[in-house]
Write a protein that holds these residues in place. Structure first.
Motif, PDB file in Angstrom:
ATOM      1  N   ALA A  74       0.615  -1.301   0.017  1.00 56.04           N
ATOM      2  CA  ALA A  74      -0.150   0.010  -0.151  1.00 56.04           C
ATOM      3  C   ALA A  74       0.803   1.432   0.019  1.00 56.04           C
ATOM      4  O   ALA A  74       0.375   2.362  -0.849  1.00 56.04           O
ATOM      5  CB  ALA A  74      -0.877   0.122   1.171  1.00 56.04           C
ATOM      6  N   LEU A 122       2.157   1.689  -3.396  1.00 59.13           N
ATOM      7  CA  LEU A 122       0.993   2.196  -4.340  1.00 59.13           C
ATOM      8  C   LEU A 122       0.829   3.872  -4.053  1.00 59.13           C
ATOM      9  O   LEU A 122       0.550   4.489  -4.914  1.00 59.13           O
ATOM     10  CB  LEU A 122      -0.324   1.523  -4.018  1.00 59.13           C
ATOM     11  CG  LEU A 122      -0.236  -0.047  -4.596  1.00 59.13           C
ATOM     12  CD1 LEU A 122      -1.409  -0.864  -4.053  1.00 59.13           C
ATOM     13  CD2 LEU A 122      -0.262   0.232  -6.133  1.00 59.13           C
ATOM     14  N   GLN A 145      -1.108   5.818  -6.849  1.00 56.66           N
ATOM     15  CA  GLN A 145      -2.279   5.053  -6.887  1.00 56.66           C
ATOM     16  C   GLN A 145      -3.022   4.876  -5.729  1.00 56.66           C
ATOM     17  O   GLN A 145      -2.956   3.968  -5.088  1.00 56.66           O
ATOM     18  CB  GLN A 145      -1.831   3.455  -7.341  1.00 56.66           C
ATOM     19  CG  GLN A 145      -1.168   3.522  -8.877  1.00 56.66           C
ATOM     20  CD  GLN A 145      -0.704   2.126  -9.101  1.00 56.66           C
ATOM     21  OE1 GLN A 145      -1.405   1.129  -8.819  1.00 56.66           O
ATOM     22  NE2 GLN A 145       0.394   1.956  -9.884  1.00 56.66           N
ATOM     23  N   GLN A 199      -6.361   5.316  -4.630  1.00 52.27           N
ATOM     24  CA  GLN A 199      -7.587   4.627  -4.479  1.00 52.27           C
ATOM     25  C   GLN A 199      -7.308   3.075  -4.084  1.00 52.27           C
ATOM     26  O   GLN A 199      -7.589   2.522  -3.247  1.00 52.27           O
ATOM     27  CB  GLN A 199      -8.316   4.404  -5.925  1.00 52.27           C
ATOM     28  CG  GLN A 199      -9.119   5.752  -6.022  1.00 52.27           C
ATOM     29  CD  GLN A 199     -10.033   6.119  -5.234  1.00 52.27           C
ATOM     30  OE1 GLN A 199     -10.412   5.426  -4.015  1.00 52.27           O
ATOM     31  NE2 GLN A 199     -10.723   7.190  -5.252  1.00 52.27           N
ATOM     32  N   GLU A 200      -6.179   2.443  -4.642  1.00 53.50           N
ATOM     33  CA  GLU A 200      -5.931   1.320  -4.495  1.00 53.50           C
ATOM     34  C   GLU A 200      -5.147   0.871  -3.036  1.00 53.50           C
ATOM     35  O   GLU A 200      -5.290   0.154  -2.365  1.00 53.50           O
ATOM     36  CB  GLU A 200      -4.714   0.488  -5.652  1.00 53.50           C
ATOM     37  CG  GLU A 200      -5.487   0.289  -7.114  1.00 53.50           C
ATOM     38  CD  GLU A 200      -5.241   1.729  -7.615  1.00 53.50           C
ATOM     39  OE1 GLU A 200      -5.298   2.754  -7.171  1.00 53.50           O
ATOM     40  OE2 GLU A 200      -5.557   1.495  -8.874  1.00 53.50           O
TER      41      GLU A 200
END
Length: 731
Positions: free
Chosen positions: A674, A677, A682, A684-685
């Motif tokens: 996370a 990301l 990124q 949202q992911e």
């Protein structure tokens, strides 16, 4: 290093002090006695321990005195003894270890009876009287036979002159006059009636008895009226080969200015002697190393003829009342006649031990090598290794000495060398102990409160001293702090607060010491510690991180004890970083402290402060993560901190138990995914994963911070210039 040099110099100084008496030949009496004892030990250890049948001692013993009457005997009886030895038993040569310094006026009644019964054989009274003269009877028995008479020299101021010593074996030798050969003032020899018939004689006194009264060496020559006379053994050796002269042999020293007597050439054999013309008595064994026959048995013809045929005969006394017993390495009551027998036996075997002048050079070399070897190696070695070195070198000295003794017949002094080895070993070990004790005492004073005792001992044993003036080292630094300490302290009495801090700091410090760490200081409730100094530690990063993890593991048990005592539970935050920092004694003229400084120290302190912001009990830098990749880390953030412009990676090492190991690893890997990301925008992911993390770890401050940031970025795009580095410059 300085102490090692001091020990080496002191060892060399001790060596020089031991060299001086050897060079000056002025050894203390006690050490000279030690050398005598070592000589006796070697002599006794390598005795031949067999009888020499070539030399027979005709002994005026207790049995002879009982059968033939008290001593001195009528010389006619001694003449009968010689007649029996030569005519009946066929001996090769006879030597008297006794002196006939006074005329014999006694009359043998048996001889008178025999003369009266055979008076028709003597034409006149004068012939009868001549036959009754015991001195004349002995003189007739000596005439034309290889008989050597004994005598003794007098060294008193009275200059006794009794009889004549016979012919000298060296009449003129200017170089020999410079040698320290014993010189006599007078002589006590046999009466002229006997000496005139005998061209060969030898002295049996010994002016070179060692200081402890032991017969170890006997001079073969003595100087008398500028001429040189032989000992009884040397005179018998010359008579055995019908030689008259002895040739002294000399060797020059290294400068060529001085010549020293080293041997005597007699009857074709070179006999090694010292500068005094003395020979070390080559004892074969204890008393009885030569066949003994009683004088009365020879007179009465009871001796086995095979024992005496062709033998070299020494006539002497062993009866206690006749005072011819000597103190020798073999015994304190050793017949003096057997001393001469041992010398003759050594000449026959060419087995004469010698201690020529150059052996002092060998001894000096032994001492110098011993001093250099032990003075240099022992200060640089451990106690065990230095002991092995000392024992090994001692074995080499003894081995060489015994080889020289057995194979070369050299008597190399050993006592001073062994004493020097022992003194150097004890001195070096003692000084090493005191230096080490002093080092440990100093180090304990400097570091005893901060590092464990075993590390202090190790510091004291290491060759290199502690650098106190300051140096740069790669080290690990740890800061820890109690959360909400101010609020806690307000709720407690001074006694309770003191108890809480004592319990907490004791447990934390014990862990740091177990991991070979140094406690720099306590700052109120905070602890500052480092690894890698004063003792170098190649695993300082590992020890620092393990200390932090163990401190966190210790906390639940610590809190349980605090609660049992009515004290509040505590939580801590820890920051750990590895890097280059300055370490040494720092401070003022009034107070100094062994501590660390530098950017790495500041960063570790910032990491400990950031544990509050991220809600993590432990934060380490990216440098720590790179050094110790085997731990389970949670990526926390990439930040800039106050005083540092470069971004720093933050990681949280996770406490892993056997029950949650696999599951926690998977969860941490998802969390790290996370974070990656998030850094790739990124969001949202990443948001989905962070929220999932909170289901397992509710109230996790780090996940909540990321969720808050993502929501802000989703609401207002930070733009393309955004970088995933969070600034803590104002903290």
């Amino acid at each position: 290093m300085k102490q090692r040099r001091i020990r080496t110099l002191l060892g060399l100084l001790l060596t020089v002090m031991m060299l001086i008496p050897v060079i000056q030949d002025s050894r203390p009496a006690l050490l000279q006695r030690f050398e005598y004892d070592l000589y006796d030990m070697r002599l006794i250890r390598f005795l031949k321990q067999d009888q020499d049948p070539r030399i027979v001692i005709v002994d005026v013993d207790e049995k002879s005195l009982a059968e033939q009457g008290r001593w001195p005997w009528n010389r006619a009886k001694l003449a009968l003894l010689l007649d029996q030895l030569f005519d009946r038993y066929g001996i090769a040569i006879a030597g008297f270890d006794m002196v006939f310094s006074e005329a014999d006026s006694s009359v043998d009644l048996l001889q008178i009876k025999d003369l009266l019964l055979n008076s028709n054989k003597f034409p006149d009274l004068l012939s009868v009287l001549q036959q009754l003269d015991p001195d004349q009877r002995l003189a007739d028995a000596i005439r034309d036979r290889p008989v050597v008479l004994g005598y003794l020299f007098d060294r008193s101021d009275s200059e006794l002159l009794v009889g004549d010593p016979g012919k000298a074996v060296i009449t003129a030798a200017p170089i020999l006059d410079l040698q320290p050969i014993p010189e006599a003032n007078g002589v006590i020899a046999s009466v002229d009636a006997l000496q005139s018939q005998q061209l060969r004689s030898g002295f049996f006194d010994n002016p070179m008895v060692d200081s402890d009264g032991v017969y170890r060496r006997v001079p073969l020559l003595q100087r008398y009226q500028s001429e040189y006379y032989p000992s009884l053994a040397l005179a018998m050796w010359l008579a055995l080969f019908e030689e008259q002269q002895v040739i002294p042999e000399f060797e020059s020293d290294m400068t060529g200015e001085h010549q020293a007597l080293v041997s005597l050439s007699a009857a074709g054999q070179s006999i090694p002697v010292d500068q005094s013309g003395a020979v070390l008595v080559p004892y074969r064994g204890s008393q009885g190393s030569f066949p003994y026959v009683s004088a009365t048995d020879v007179i009465t013809g009871r001796v086995d003829a095979a024992l005496l045929e062709g033998a070299i005969v020494l006539i002497g006394t062993s009866a206690a009342g006749l005072l011819d017993l000597r103190v020798t390495p073999m015994s304190s009551r050793y017949p003096g006649v057997e001393v001469h027998a041992n010398i003759l036996s050594g000449m026959l075997d060419e087995r004469i031990f010698s201690e020529p002048d150059y052996t002092r050079g060998v001894e000096l070399v032994q001492l110098i090598i011993s001093g250099l070897l032990l003075s240099i190696l022992i200060p640089r070695s451990s106690v065990a290794f230095s002991t092995l070195i000392t024992l090994g070198w001692t074995a080499c000295l003894i081995g060489f000495n015994l080889y020289a003794w057995q194979s070369l017949f050299w008597v190399i002094p050993l006592g001073y060398s062994l004493l020097l080895v022992l003194l150097l070993y004890l001195f070096q070990q003692t000084t090493g102990y005191f230096f080490e004790a002093r080092n440990i005492q100093q180090l304990a004073g400097q570091f005893g409160q901060y590092i464990p005792p075993e590390v202090v001992l190790e510091l004291g044993r290491q060759d290199e001293g502690v650098q106190l003036s300051g140096e740069n080292r790669d080290m690990t630094i740890l800061f820890s702090d109690v959360r909400g300490f101010t609020q806690i302290s307000e709720q407690l009495t001074p006694q309770q607060l003191t108890r809480l801090m004592n319990v907490y700091l004791t447990d934390m410090t014990r862990i740091i010491h177990q991991q070979r760490g140094t406690v720099d200081k306590y700052i109120g409730d905070a602890v500052m510690a480092f690894w890698g100094a004063p003792l170098s530690d190649d695993k300082h990063s590992l020890h620092g991180l393990d200390s932090a993890l163990q401190m966190l593991q210790q906390l639940p048990g610590l809190n349980k004890r605090l609660v049992e005592e009515g004290l509040p539970e505590i939580q801590i935050g820890i920051g750990v970083h590895s890097g280059t920092m300055s370490v040494g004694n720092m401070g003022s003229e009034f107070r100094m402290a062994y501590t660390v400084m530098g950017d790495a120290v500041n960063l570790a302190s910032r990491l400990e402060g950031l544990t509050k912001y991220y809600g993590c009990p432990l934060l380490v830098s990216g440098d720590m993560h790179a050094r110790l990749p085997g731990y389970l880390y949670r990526q926390i953030d990439r930040v800039t901190v106050k005083g540092r412009h470069e971004a720093v990676e933050l990681f949280q090492p996770m406490l892993v138990t056997e029950t949650d190991g696999t599951e926690l690893t998977e969860q941490v890997e998802r969390f790290n995914e996370a974070v990656n990301l998030y850094r790739q925008r990124q969001w949202q992911e990443a948001l989905v994963i962070f929220k999932l993390w909170l289901t397992g770890f509710p109230n996790d401050r780090t996940a909540e911070l990321y969720i808050q940031r993502i929501k802000e970025y989703l609401a207002v795009d930070p733009g393309p210039e955004w970088i995933p580095v969070y600034s803590h410059q104002d903290k």
